[in-house]
Design an enzyme around this catalytic site. Structure first.
Site, mmCIF file in Angstrom:
data_model
loop_
_atom_site.group_PDB
_atom_site.id
_atom_site.type_symbol
_atom_site.label_atom_id
_atom_site.label_comp_id
_atom_site.label_asym_id
_atom_site.label_seq_id
_atom_site.Cartn_x
_atom_site.Cartn_y
_atom_site.Cartn_z
ATOM 1 N N TYR A 101 0.800 -1.123 0.438
ATOM 2 C CA TYR A 101 0.086 -0.218 0.172
ATOM 3 C C TYR A 101 0.522 1.509 0.450
ATOM 4 O O TYR A 101 2.249 1.208 1.145
ATOM 5 C CB TYR A 101 -1.166 0.085 1.563
ATOM 6 N N GLU A 185 -2.970 7.364 -4.088
ATOM 7 C CA GLU A 185 -3.071 6.333 -3.372
ATOM 8 C C GLU A 185 -3.085 4.659 -4.456
ATOM 9 O O GLU A 185 -3.572 4.893 -5.822
ATOM 10 C CB GLU A 185 -4.411 5.792 -2.567
#
Ligand code: ADP
Ligand code: MG
Length: 379
Positions: A101, A185
């Protein structure tokens, strides 16, 4: 403005971040053709502006073009957390060895950006962050210095990401600055069996204040996924759809926020936030009422106005105008106080609509609206 995954993917590609081959289509037939071009196998991905698509069944593998068509047909009928699927991405399947992530997000309070990264990315990142926060590195990024090669290596090392992710971290920062984004993101950023690093999913939130210098988005007014929110924006009304049953209209964000709280305190759930603003006219009031009544979830409506610049008689006129133009099918509770309240109440009393009742206090009004919504639910 949030971007769709396919738009984020395009920006990643333009900034040299590796992404899987993919096409975005609107029909199942086109999905089949796209899968054929990819060599047969594909991952079909719902394009909606909300996360958790995988868990909702909106990201599915297909073994061949026929399966891609079938899966796309099914996903194109889906509604994911209130977002209808109109497009699917047909992506090349990737053999994933590890999912990470990474994101950059603006930390307004601190006045800098934060790099947030974890070696345990993928669909359970929220759970990782909640149960084992130590597995998620949070590193401040000075907007003046940005993410240099050294900084990128530091972020990767702090989060335990493969060192090969560092160039991607640096380019991702370039996406943020060049595109005027508030958030970028990638989840997951994967390492494949072959050791390649690929951005498999992307989320980008652009800074609306910078729209004027990001001409590529032109007049794309896709900012509002919700048709009612789009209609409200077109009329200059601040409207946000929520989950509950009591429609709420007030003047001033503070008053509307506290009205939401009081309604919740009375055991009902607000259906929306709607602020008609400081100097609202009768027309604005009428528009606001039509908007709230257009939401099928609404069971009762509460109008809570404290007259200042907006005089209560203008609000009452607006309600009466609305009653003449939209058919009121749900009970309406009105609390008028402040500037010209007496005249406003008299206008409503004179109209004597059977579904309209008045209250003198905010608490009393919220109680009535909540009870009416709950009674309607019980029927
Ligand atoms: N091209 C792909 N090849 C293989 N697996 C994929 C691919 N795209 C997504 N996935 C898998 O599906 C999961 C969910 O997809 P993602 O795009 O992250 O959607 P969301 O975050 O909305 O659930 C990913 O974590 C990844 O494991
Ligand atoms: Mg994802």
């Amino acid at each position: 403005m949030d971007l769709y995954e396919y738009q984020a993917r395009e920006l990643f590609q333009q900034h040299g971040i590796p992404v899987p081959d993919a096409e975005t289509v609107r029909t199942a037939r086109e999905a089949r053709a796209a899968a054929e071009r990819l060599g047969g196998r594909a991952v079909i991905k719902a394009q909606v502006k909300t996360g958790g698509r995988g868990k909702a069944g909106g990201v599915k593998p297909a073994a061949d073009p026929a399966a891609a068509e079938l899966t796309a047909r099914q996903i194109l009928t889906m509604d994911i957390k209130g977002h209808r699927v109109h497009q699917v991405m047909v992506a090349r399947p990737v053999a994933i060895e590890a999912e990470c992530y990474v994101s950059y997000a603006l930390d307004r309070a601190a006045g800098h950006f934060l790099a947030i990264a974890s070696a345990e990315g993928g669909m359970d990142i929220e759970e990782v962050a909640a149960t084992r926060p130590e597995a998620v590195a949070r590193i401040p990024v000075d907007p003046g210095q940005g993410v240099t090669a050294d900084k990128a290596r530091d972020i990767a090392a702090a989060a335990g990401l493969p060192p090969a992710t560092a160039p991607v971290l640096q380019r991702l920062w370039q996406v943020l600055t060049a595109e005027d984004a508030l958030l970028v993101e990638v989840n997951p950023l994967v390492r494949t069996d072959d050791g390649d690093i690929l951005a498999l999913d992307g989320k980008i939130t652009l800074d609306d204040n910078a729209r004027f210098r990001q001409s590529r988005w032109g007049d794309d007014t896709d900012t509002h996924d919700d048709p009612l929110e789009a209609a409200a924006a077109g009329k200059g009304i601040g409207y946000l759809r929520l989950d509950g049953e009591v429609g709420i209209i007030g003047n001033g964000a503070g008053l509307v926020m506290s009205t939401l709280d009081v309604v919740a305190g009375c055991g009902a759930r607000p259906a929306n936030f709607l602020d008609i603003g400081g100097g609202a006219s009768a027309t604005v009031m009428a528009d606001a009422l039509s908007l709230v009544l257009a939401d099928p979830k609404v069971r009762s409506v509460l109008v809570n106005v404290f007259g200042g610049i907006t005089a209560c008689d203008a609000v009452a006129d607006g309600i009466v105008t609305a009653l003449d133009t939209v058919r009121l099918t749900k009970p309406l509770v009105v609390r008028l106080d402040g500037n010209n309240a007496v005249r406003g109440r008299a206008i409503l009393a004179e109209r004597a609509h059977p579904l309209v009742q008045q209250a003198t206090t905010m608490d009393g009004a919220a109680r009535q609206a909540a009870d009416l919504a709950n009674d309607a639910a019980a029927v």
